[in-house]
Design an enzyme around this catalytic site. Structure first.
Site, PDB file in Angstrom:
ATOM      1  N   HIS A  39     -10.301  -2.808   7.758  1.00  0.00           N
ATOM      2  CA  HIS A  39     -11.112  -3.721   6.956  1.00  0.00           C
ATOM      3  C   HIS A  39     -11.446  -5.014   7.691  1.00  0.00           C
ATOM      4  O   HIS A  39     -12.443  -5.670   7.373  1.00  0.00           O
ATOM      5  CB  HIS A  39     -10.387  -4.060   5.652  1.00  0.00           C
ATOM      6  CG  HIS A  39     -10.197  -2.879   4.748  1.00  0.00           C
ATOM      7  ND1 HIS A  39     -11.251  -2.237   4.142  1.00  0.00           N
ATOM      8  CD2 HIS A  39      -9.073  -2.223   4.355  1.00  0.00           C
ATOM      9  CE1 HIS A  39     -10.792  -1.233   3.398  1.00  0.00           C
ATOM     10  NE2 HIS A  39      -9.476  -1.204   3.521  1.00  0.00           N
ATOM     11  N   ASP A  97       0.828  -1.210   0.000  1.00  0.00           N
ATOM     12  CA  ASP A  97       0.000   0.000   0.000  1.00  0.00           C
ATOM     13  C   ASP A  97       0.860   1.257   0.000  1.00  0.00           C
ATOM     14  O   ASP A  97       0.707   2.140   0.838  1.00  0.00           O
ATOM     15  CB  ASP A  97      -0.939  -0.018   1.211  1.00  0.00           C
ATOM     16  CG  ASP A  97      -1.809  -1.255   1.231  1.00  0.00           C
ATOM     17  OD1 ASP A  97      -2.983  -1.158   0.851  1.00  0.00           O
ATOM     18  OD2 ASP A  97      -1.302  -2.338   1.609  1.00  0.00           O
ATOM     19  N   HIS A 150      -3.412  -4.208   2.446  1.00  0.00           N
ATOM     20  CA  HIS A 150      -4.816  -3.765   2.473  1.00  0.00           C
ATOM     21  C   HIS A 150      -5.130  -2.909   3.689  1.00  0.00           C
ATOM     22  O   HIS A 150      -5.564  -1.764   3.540  1.00  0.00           O
ATOM     23  CB  HIS A 150      -5.763  -4.951   2.369  1.00  0.00           C
ATOM     24  CG  HIS A 150      -7.166  -4.563   2.013  1.00  0.00           C
ATOM     25  ND1 HIS A 150      -7.452  -3.680   0.989  1.00  0.00           N
ATOM     26  CD2 HIS A 150      -8.370  -4.940   2.523  1.00  0.00           C
ATOM     27  CE1 HIS A 150      -8.764  -3.528   0.887  1.00  0.00           C
ATOM     28  NE2 HIS A 150      -9.336  -4.285   1.810  1.00  0.00           N
ATOM     29  N   ASP A 151      -4.987  -3.431   4.892  1.00  0.00           N
ATOM     30  CA  ASP A 151      -5.117  -2.583   6.074  1.00  0.00           C
ATOM     31  C   ASP A 151      -3.824  -1.806   6.245  1.00  0.00           C
ATOM     32  O   ASP A 151      -2.735  -2.394   6.255  1.00  0.00           O
ATOM     33  CB  ASP A 151      -5.416  -3.425   7.316  1.00  0.00           C
ATOM     34  CG  ASP A 151      -6.901  -3.641   7.519  1.00  0.00           C
ATOM     35  OD1 ASP A 151      -7.688  -2.771   7.085  1.00  0.00           O
ATOM     36  OD2 ASP A 151      -7.301  -4.664   8.096  1.00  0.00           O
ATOM     37  N   TYR A 207      -1.697   4.275  -6.195  1.00  0.00           N
ATOM     38  CA  TYR A 207      -2.949   4.958  -5.817  1.00  0.00           C
ATOM     39  C   TYR A 207      -3.210   6.111  -6.772  1.00  0.00           C
ATOM     40  O   TYR A 207      -2.297   6.646  -7.394  1.00  0.00           O
ATOM     41  CB  TYR A 207      -2.813   5.499  -4.391  1.00  0.00           C
ATOM     42  CG  TYR A 207      -2.936   4.441  -3.343  1.00  0.00           C
ATOM     43  CD1 TYR A 207      -4.185   4.038  -2.884  1.00  0.00           C
ATOM     44  CD2 TYR A 207      -1.808   3.828  -2.816  1.00  0.00           C
ATOM     45  CE1 TYR A 207      -4.303   3.056  -1.916  1.00  0.00           C
ATOM     46  CE2 TYR A 207      -1.923   2.845  -1.852  1.00  0.00           C
ATOM     47  CZ  TYR A 207      -3.175   2.474  -1.393  1.00  0.00           C
ATOM     48  OH  TYR A 207      -3.288   1.488  -0.435  1.00  0.00           O
ATOM     49  N   ASP A 244      -1.782  -2.887  -3.867  1.00  0.00           N
ATOM     50  CA  ASP A 244      -2.101  -1.465  -3.903  1.00  0.00           C
ATOM     51  C   ASP A 244      -0.806  -0.707  -4.169  1.00  0.00           C
ATOM     52  O   ASP A 244      -0.345   0.122  -3.375  1.00  0.00           O
ATOM     53  CB  ASP A 244      -2.786  -1.002  -2.623  1.00  0.00           C
ATOM     54  CG  ASP A 244      -4.296  -1.266  -2.662  1.00  0.00           C
ATOM     55  OD1 ASP A 244      -4.786  -1.809  -3.670  1.00  0.00           O
ATOM     56  OD2 ASP A 244      -4.988  -0.910  -1.698  1.00  0.00           O
TER      57      ASP A 244
END
Length: 345
Positions: free
Chosen positions: A237, A63, A263-264, A99, A96
């Site tokens: 999440h 992320d 994700h988190d 972005y 991810d």
């Protein structure tokens, strides 16, 4: 009629209108069949040799792709220092990667702005093994998977699902988790690139089948599965029900040691209470969510950090050493695992 004209030119004969239509249908069926076969083929396998001393060291970050903002550059700087100290062999990205909506195409400047020009340390000039996250699916997923990006930066390797083998020390199973999550299919606020996923049910069934077969065949000391979404998480999440239903039983059945995800936007370590699995979240490569934590079983929860950072792993055939770092490179949490080695009689 571009396809039929090209086909006729290759075959070198004249056709009637009916035969041209028939040829177009044949070509289309062939293309569709080829796409399905390539999407559902046995998982592609890559090799990465361990060091001479029989160890592997690597970093895990997720992320992250925000053009250096939200402390991405600071995390990258510390990754460089730790990477040099550990003499890492490669880097794993848990998805991810770009972005907010993935890449627009292979020439999208976000690839260089968020990757090539950010992770510039000498120690990070190693192979990066990456999976797609849900934000990546909002862009052109084929661009992120394209070999064209490897010509721009040879470190980049991103596929939907694949296996990385490090001799008999470890097998890493990278899994495309986004198609499992139902809410993305029904999401009316965002567009997702599902071109290679349809029919979704068949895609998931074949992926699960391939993963189970690959896990069954693995003889490596450590079995590590990587996906973007968490199976277990106390973050924003939380647990992903679809992965708990479809993937977790397979991981337990085949004695997987670790499941790593992003994700988190946090760092966390949860120990399974009914299996050897360690759930390791490294999704804090840029933007983090302060104070966003759910209550979780205190016996299972070993560590949680609601700020930016990353993690490292060092593996030998007998031992695994896991370390989590914050944005300043400070050690936040360590964990050691051991395997009993049986010598031949």
């Amino acid at each position: 009629m571009v396809v039929s004209n090209l086909a006729m030119a290759c075959l070198g004969y004249e056709t009637t209108r009916a035969s041209r239509l028939h040829l177009v249908l044949v070509v289309l069926v062939f293309c569709i069949s080829s796409e399905i076969i390539s999407s559902f083929a046995e998982l592609q396998k890559f090799e990465h040799a361990p060091k001479d001393d029989g160890s592997i060291s690597f970093l895990v970050v997720g992320d992250w792709g925000r053009r250096g903002f939200y402390n991405q550059s600071k995390v990258a700087l510390q990754m460089g220092w730790i990477g040099e100290k550990l003499d890492i062999d490669f880097v794993i990205s848990t998805g991810d990667n770009f972005y907010g909506d993935g890449l627009k195409g292979v020439s999208d400047p976000a690839f260089e702005d968020s990757f090539k020009n950010i992770y510039t340390a000498k120690s990070l000039q190693k192979q990066w093994y990456s999976v797609l996250g849900n934000h990546d699916y909002r862009g052109n997923t084929e661009a992120q998977l394209s070999p064209v990006l490897r010509k721009i930066d040879s470190r980049w390797l991103c596929l939907r699902s694949f296996i990385l083998n490090a001799a008999d020390i470890a097998d890493f199973f990278f899994v495309d988790t986004t198609p499992f999550v139902t809410k993305y299919i029904t999401d009316e606020k965002h567009l997702y690139d599902w071109r290679a996923i349809s029919p979704r049910g068949t895609y998931i069934a074949n992926l699960v089948k391939d993963l189970e077969e690959a896990l069954r065949k693995s003889s490596a000391k450590w079995k590590i599965v990587i996906g973007h979404h968490a199976i277990r998480s106390a973050g924003h999440h939380g647990d992903t029900p679809e992965l708990v239903r479809h993937l977790l039983p397979i991981l337990k059945a085949h004695n997987v040691d670790m499941y790593m995800n992003g994700h988190d936007h946090c760092l966390q370590h949860i120990s399974s209470l009914d299996s050897p699995i360690q759930y390791l979240t490294s999704g804090a490569g840029s933007k983090a969510w302060r104070g966003d934590i759910k209550r979780y079983n205190s016996q299972a929860m070993k560590f949680f950090h609601d700020g930016q950072g990353f993690m490292s792993l060092n593996l030998t055939r007998s031992d695994a050493h896991i370390v989590f770092y914050d944005v300043l490179g400070r050690v936040l949490h360590t964990w050691n695992l051991s395997k009993q080695l049986h010598s031949a009689v």
